[in-house]
Design an enzyme around this catalytic site. Structure first.
Site, short mmCIF file in Angstrom:
data_model
loop_
_atom_site.label_atom_id
_atom_site.label_comp_id
_atom_site.label_asym_id
_atom_site.label_seq_id
_atom_site.Cartn_x
_atom_site.Cartn_y
_atom_site.Cartn_z
N ASP A 95 -3.26 -4.29 0.43
CA ASP A 95 -2.33 -3.00 -0.37
C ASP A 95 -3.53 -3.63 -1.70
O ASP A 95 -4.03 -4.30 -1.64
CB ASP A 95 -1.10 -3.26 -1.02
CG ASP A 95 0.30 -3.43 0.22
OD1 ASP A 95 -0.29 -2.50 1.17
OD2 ASP A 95 0.87 -3.77 0.33
N ASP B 20 0.65 4.20 3.02
CA ASP B 20 2.54 4.01 1.58
C ASP B 20 2.23 5.47 1.31
O ASP B 20 3.77 6.32 1.20
CB ASP B 20 2.13 2.72 0.85
CG ASP B 20 2.34 1.50 1.85
OD1 ASP B 20 2.09 1.99 2.38
OD2 ASP B 20 1.92 0.55 1.37
#
EC number: 3.4.23.36
Length: 168
Positions: free
Chosen positions: A118, A136
């Site tokens: 991330d 995402d």
């Protein structure tokens, strides 16, 4: 059943989404130390992080194999819905393609690394949002577009068709 052209367009979108996601993650891993943050705007930074769970680090204790299996089941369900989606629902097809691309991008990380890379971090002095990635974003935007098409656009289209039929 979707036309061959629609299937090719959808596959192309999935491949592009996976490629973009994996390319950005590779760039982050190669150029940033784990935990390193690069401020972009007062409320936005690049932050190299590892997510061992799913969205917002939920189910982090499940382990990479369990999460990969869960992601695989969800992916199969989404693919089933995708095949059942009428060909004229182009926005839904696009949305499902980016959802699938995002899911595959994160699944690749989970299977190869045991976690998901991330790097997007929204924050304010009073509030910190979860760190997330392009995959995402694809999943979230795709889900929003599916809901938009299902709840707003399709009923509007159907009402317009009924009005046109009644006036003919």
């Amino acid at each position: 059943m979707p036309s061959r052209n629609l299937v090719l367009v959808n596959i192309t979108i999935v491949v592009l989404a996976v490629f973009l996601d994996q390319a950005v993650k590779a760039l982050v891993v190669m150029t940033m130390e784990l935990g390193e943050a690069i401020p972009i705007l007062p409320f936005l930074a690049l932050l190299h992080a590892r997510n061992t769970g799913i969205a917002f680090s939920m189910f982090a204790d499940t382990g990479p194999l369990g999460l990969a299996l869960l992601a695989g089941v969800v992916l199969v369900a989404v693919l089933y819905l995708w095949v059942k989606t009428p060909p004229d629902r182009k926005l839904t097809h696009f949305a499902l393609a980016i959802v699938v691309g995002g899911a595959i991008g994160n699944l690749i990380d989970r299977l190869l690394l045991g976690y998901v890379v991330d790097y997007v971090f929204f924050h304010t002095p009073l509030f910190e949002f979860a760190v997330f990635n392009l995959a995402d974003s694809f999943i979230s935007v795709g889900a929003f577009l599916i809901v938009l098409d299902e709840i707003v656009l399709t009923p509007m289209r159907e009402r317009r068709i009924k009005r046109q039929s009644a006036s003919d």
